[in-house]
Scaffold this active site. Sequence first.
Site, mmCIF file in Angstrom:
data_model
loop_
_atom_site.group_PDB
_atom_site.id
_atom_site.type_symbol
_atom_site.label_atom_id
_atom_site.label_comp_id
_atom_site.label_asym_id
_atom_site.label_seq_id
_atom_site.Cartn_x
_atom_site.Cartn_y
_atom_site.Cartn_z
ATOM 1 C CG ASN A 46 54.880 52.318 -37.359
ATOM 2 O OD1 ASN A 46 55.398 51.206 -37.349
ATOM 3 N ND2 ASN A 46 55.561 53.418 -37.598
ATOM 4 C CD GLU A 48 55.374 56.068 -41.265
ATOM 5 O OE1 GLU A 48 56.000 56.299 -42.323
ATOM 6 O OE2 GLU A 48 55.818 56.350 -40.122
ATOM 7 C CB CYS A 57 50.181 54.416 -33.418
ATOM 8 S SG CYS A 57 50.540 56.156 -33.525
ATOM 9 C CD GLU A 59 51.776 52.592 -29.499
ATOM 10 O OE1 GLU A 59 51.740 52.616 -30.750
ATOM 11 O OE2 GLU A 59 52.446 53.379 -28.825
ATOM 12 C CB CYS A 88 51.242 59.183 -29.929
ATOM 13 S SG CYS A 88 49.720 58.467 -30.576
ATOM 14 C CB CYS A 91 48.512 55.099 -28.708
ATOM 15 S SG CYS A 91 48.754 54.863 -30.481
HETATM 16 N N1 THU Z 1 54.029 55.806 -33.820
HETATM 17 C C1 THU Z 1 53.509 54.661 -33.281
HETATM 18 O O1 THU Z 1 53.332 53.650 -33.973
HETATM 19 N N2 THU Z 1 53.170 54.672 -31.979
HETATM 20 C C2 THU Z 1 53.306 55.748 -31.151
HETATM 21 O O2 THU Z 1 52.822 55.727 -30.038
HETATM 22 C C3 THU Z 1 54.059 56.910 -31.598
HETATM 23 C C4 THU Z 1 54.234 57.023 -33.070
HETATM 24 C C5 THU Z 1 54.375 55.808 -35.239
HETATM 25 C C6 THU Z 1 53.502 56.683 -36.090
HETATM 26 C C7 THU Z 1 54.418 56.989 -37.259
HETATM 27 O O3 THU Z 1 54.292 55.938 -38.189
HETATM 28 C C8 THU Z 1 55.798 56.933 -36.657
HETATM 29 O O4 THU Z 1 55.685 56.273 -35.427
HETATM 30 C C9 THU Z 1 56.431 58.297 -36.449
HETATM 31 O O5 THU Z 1 55.581 59.137 -35.748
#
Ligand code: THU
Length: 133
Positions: A46, A48, A57, A59, A88, A91
């Site tokens: 991920n 940010e 994210c 994935e 999520c 994804c």
């Molecule tokens: N996140 C992912 O990388 N994958 C997911 O399927 C769920 C959420 C990340 C996004 C963000 O950087 C952190 O987790 C918190 O939501």
Amino acid sequence: MITEEIRNKLIAAAMEAKKWAYAPYSNYQVGAALFTHSGKIYDGVNVENAAYPATICAERVAVFKAVSEGEREFEAIAVVTTNGGSPCGSCRQVMSEFGRDMLVLIVNEDGEVIRETSVRDLLPQAFGPLDLP
Ligand code: THU
């Protein structure tokens, strides 16, 4: 179907990738590793952003890296978080574009598989290419 060896490699690659997660805001690091039909592994983390919605994210990073290298068919993805969190909705949608039968391994930071499922089960009745006229 993937072999036990590939399964372990995939989990190890996702755990290794997680170290590179850029998550200074949520402090929730995610690592993913995708196994393609052609036999390659693409990882992702991920990433940010100070403008929070610009975050992506792990994935989707893995899928987009693979697709941008010409890959289109995926066999499995491992997703590692501290607590074995579930992928999520965005994804799930992106993964479903490239294979509803894809195996999804949801793994915690100790490398334990918390849930073993498929994109089809994570996103039933998904909107897909065939829904477009
Ligand atoms: N996140 C992912 O990388 N994958 C997911 O399927 C769920 C959420 C990340 C996004 C963000 O950087 C952190 O987790 C918190 O939501």
